[in-house]
Write a protein that holds these residues in place. Structure first.
Motif, PDB file in Angstrom:
ATOM      1  N   ALA A  86     -64.819 -27.999  54.636  1.00  5.53           N
ATOM      2  CA  ALA A  86     -63.587 -27.861  55.417  1.00  5.53           C
ATOM      3  C   ALA A  86     -63.900 -27.445  56.851  1.00  5.53           C
ATOM      4  O   ALA A  86     -63.339 -28.000  57.807  1.00  5.53           O
ATOM      5  CB  ALA A  86     -62.656 -26.841  54.758  1.00  5.53           C
ATOM      6  N   VAL A  87     -64.818 -26.498  57.019  1.00  2.00           N
ATOM      7  CA  VAL A  87     -65.212 -26.067  58.361  1.00  2.00           C
ATOM      8  C   VAL A  87     -65.864 -27.222  59.117  1.00  2.00           C
ATOM      9  O   VAL A  87     -65.591 -27.445  60.306  1.00  2.00           O
ATOM     10  CB  VAL A  87     -66.149 -24.839  58.279  1.00  2.00           C
ATOM     11  N   GLY A  88     -66.712 -27.982  58.434  1.00  3.78           N
ATOM     12  CA  GLY A  88     -67.363 -29.127  59.070  1.00  3.78           C
ATOM     13  C   GLY A  88     -66.377 -30.195  59.499  1.00  3.78           C
ATOM     14  O   GLY A  88     -66.522 -30.793  60.574  1.00  3.78           O
ATOM     15  N   MET A  89     -65.360 -30.447  58.689  1.00  3.73           N
ATOM     16  CA  MET A  89     -64.341 -31.437  59.062  1.00  3.73           C
ATOM     17  C   MET A  89     -63.521 -30.964  60.253  1.00  3.73           C
ATOM     18  O   MET A  89     -63.239 -31.743  61.164  1.00  3.73           O
ATOM     19  CB  MET A  89     -63.398 -31.706  57.885  1.00  3.73           C
ATOM     20  N   LEU A  90     -63.128 -29.695  60.242  1.00  2.23           N
ATOM     21  CA  LEU A  90     -62.364 -29.168  61.378  1.00  2.23           C
ATOM     22  C   LEU A  90     -63.199 -29.193  62.656  1.00  2.23           C
ATOM     23  O   LEU A  90     -62.697 -29.525  63.731  1.00  2.23           O
ATOM     24  CB  LEU A  90     -61.885 -27.744  61.084  1.00  2.23           C
ATOM     25  N   GLY A  91     -64.467 -28.842  62.539  1.00  3.54           N
ATOM     26  CA  GLY A  91     -65.342 -28.892  63.700  1.00  3.54           C
ATOM     27  C   GLY A  91     -65.535 -30.308  64.206  1.00  3.54           C
ATOM     28  O   GLY A  91     -65.565 -30.553  65.419  1.00  3.54           O
ATOM     29  N   SER A  92     -65.660 -31.261  63.290  1.00  2.00           N
ATOM     30  CA  SER A  92     -65.798 -32.667  63.688  1.00  2.00           C
ATOM     31  C   SER A  92     -64.561 -33.150  64.430  1.00  2.00           C
ATOM     32  O   SER A  92     -64.659 -33.902  65.393  1.00  2.00           O
ATOM     33  CB  SER A  92     -66.027 -33.556  62.458  1.00  2.00           C
ATOM     34  N   ALA A  93     -63.410 -32.710  63.963  1.00  2.00           N
ATOM     35  CA  ALA A  93     -62.170 -33.140  64.607  1.00  2.00           C
ATOM     36  C   ALA A  93     -62.023 -32.577  66.016  1.00  2.00           C
ATOM     37  O   ALA A  93     -61.397 -33.200  66.873  1.00  2.00           O
ATOM     38  CB  ALA A  93     -60.974 -32.715  63.757  1.00  2.00           C
ATOM     39  N   GLN A  94     -62.614 -31.418  66.267  1.00  2.00           N
ATOM     40  CA  GLN A  94     -62.450 -30.757  67.566  1.00  2.00           C
ATOM     41  C   GLN A  94     -63.684 -30.865  68.467  1.00  2.00           C
ATOM     42  O   GLN A  94     -63.728 -30.235  69.514  1.00  2.00           O
ATOM     43  CB  GLN A  94     -62.125 -29.282  67.349  1.00  2.00           C
ATOM     44  N   ALA A  95     -64.672 -31.638  68.057  1.00  2.00           N
ATOM     45  CA  ALA A  95     -65.927 -31.719  68.817  1.00  2.00           C
ATOM     46  C   ALA A  95     -65.683 -32.312  70.205  1.00  2.00           C
ATOM     47  O   ALA A  95     -65.144 -33.405  70.328  1.00  2.00           O
ATOM     48  CB  ALA A  95     -66.941 -32.562  68.066  1.00  2.00           C
ATOM     49  N   PRO A  96     -66.095 -31.606  71.257  1.00  2.00           N
ATOM     50  CA  PRO A  96     -65.849 -32.101  72.617  1.00  2.00           C
ATOM     51  C   PRO A  96     -66.868 -33.139  73.083  1.00  2.00           C
ATOM     52  O   PRO A  96     -66.582 -33.908  73.988  1.00  2.00           O
ATOM     53  CB  PRO A  96     -65.931 -30.842  73.476  1.00  2.00           C
ATOM     54  N   THR A  97     -68.053 -33.150  72.483  1.00  2.00           N
ATOM     55  CA  THR A  97     -69.095 -34.089  72.899  1.00  2.00           C
ATOM     56  C   THR A  97     -69.673 -34.785  71.679  1.00  2.00           C
ATOM     57  O   THR A  97     -69.483 -34.352  70.531  1.00  2.00           O
ATOM     58  CB  THR A  97     -70.239 -33.372  73.636  1.00  2.00           C
ATOM     59  N   PHE A  98     -70.420 -35.851  71.942  1.00  2.00           N
ATOM     60  CA  PHE A  98     -71.048 -36.581  70.851  1.00  2.00           C
ATOM     61  C   PHE A  98     -72.100 -35.724  70.158  1.00  2.00           C
ATOM     62  O   PHE A  98     -72.231 -35.764  68.941  1.00  2.00           O
ATOM     63  CB  PHE A  98     -71.662 -37.884  71.379  1.00  2.00           C
TER      64      PHE A  98
ATOM     65  N   LEU B  36     -73.765 -30.370  59.630  1.00  5.08           N
ATOM     66  CA  LEU B  36     -73.291 -29.236  58.844  1.00  5.08           C
ATOM     67  C   LEU B  36     -72.455 -29.715  57.665  1.00  5.08           C
ATOM     68  O   LEU B  36     -72.585 -29.201  56.546  1.00  5.08           O
ATOM     69  CB  LEU B  36     -72.466 -28.292  59.720  1.00  5.08           C
ATOM     70  N   LEU B  37     -71.611 -30.689  57.908  1.00  3.88           N
ATOM     71  CA  LEU B  37     -70.792 -31.247  56.839  1.00  3.88           C
ATOM     72  C   LEU B  37     -71.672 -31.835  55.740  1.00  3.88           C
ATOM     73  O   LEU B  37     -71.410 -31.642  54.551  1.00  3.88           O
ATOM     74  CB  LEU B  37     -69.863 -32.322  57.414  1.00  3.88           C
TER      75      LEU B  37
END
Length: 113
Positions: A31-43, A52-53
């Motif tokens: 869940a943390v990995g998905m949220l982080g992926s959704a908010q990632a500012p750079t590639f 991490l996911l």
């Protein structure tokens, strides 16, 4: 790459610590990995979150072991096949559900997080 390693360490950890704690940690990490992926500012950030996911995606091996632990041998093949069926359904219908939800997001104002 991380997913391969995750299956190995989660399998060993679930034998030592129990299936339930490893499933909970794996799902929380996913869940943390998905949220982080959704908010990632750079590639690069996206790649980091995806790694991490992958590191927390060993739930299928642990779920199979859990089913093997709690079911009678006669019921085991049927229940283990359900894991494959559910995964296949997710792969079939998941992209369509995601596309439909993305259409809903186009009507909403942008919410800064």
């Amino acid at each position: 790459v991380a997913q391969i390693g995750a299956g190995l360490w989660m399998g060993a950890a679930s034998d030592r610590l129990g299936r339930r704690p490893i499933l909970l940690v794996s799902l929380a990490g996913s869940a943390v990995g998905m949220l982080g992926s959704a908010q990632a500012p750079t590639f690069r950030a996206l790649l980091g979150w995806r790694f991490l996911l992958g590191a927390f995606s060993g739930t299928s091996a642990t779920a199979n072991a859990y089913i093997a632990d709690i079911t009678a041998p006669s019921e085991r093949p049927k229940l283990m096949s359900w894991i494959g069926v559910i995964a296949s359904l997710c792969f079939m219908f998941g992209p369509g559900v995601g596309a439909g939800l993305s259409e809903l997001a186009s009507f909403q104002p942008e919410i800064p997080l």
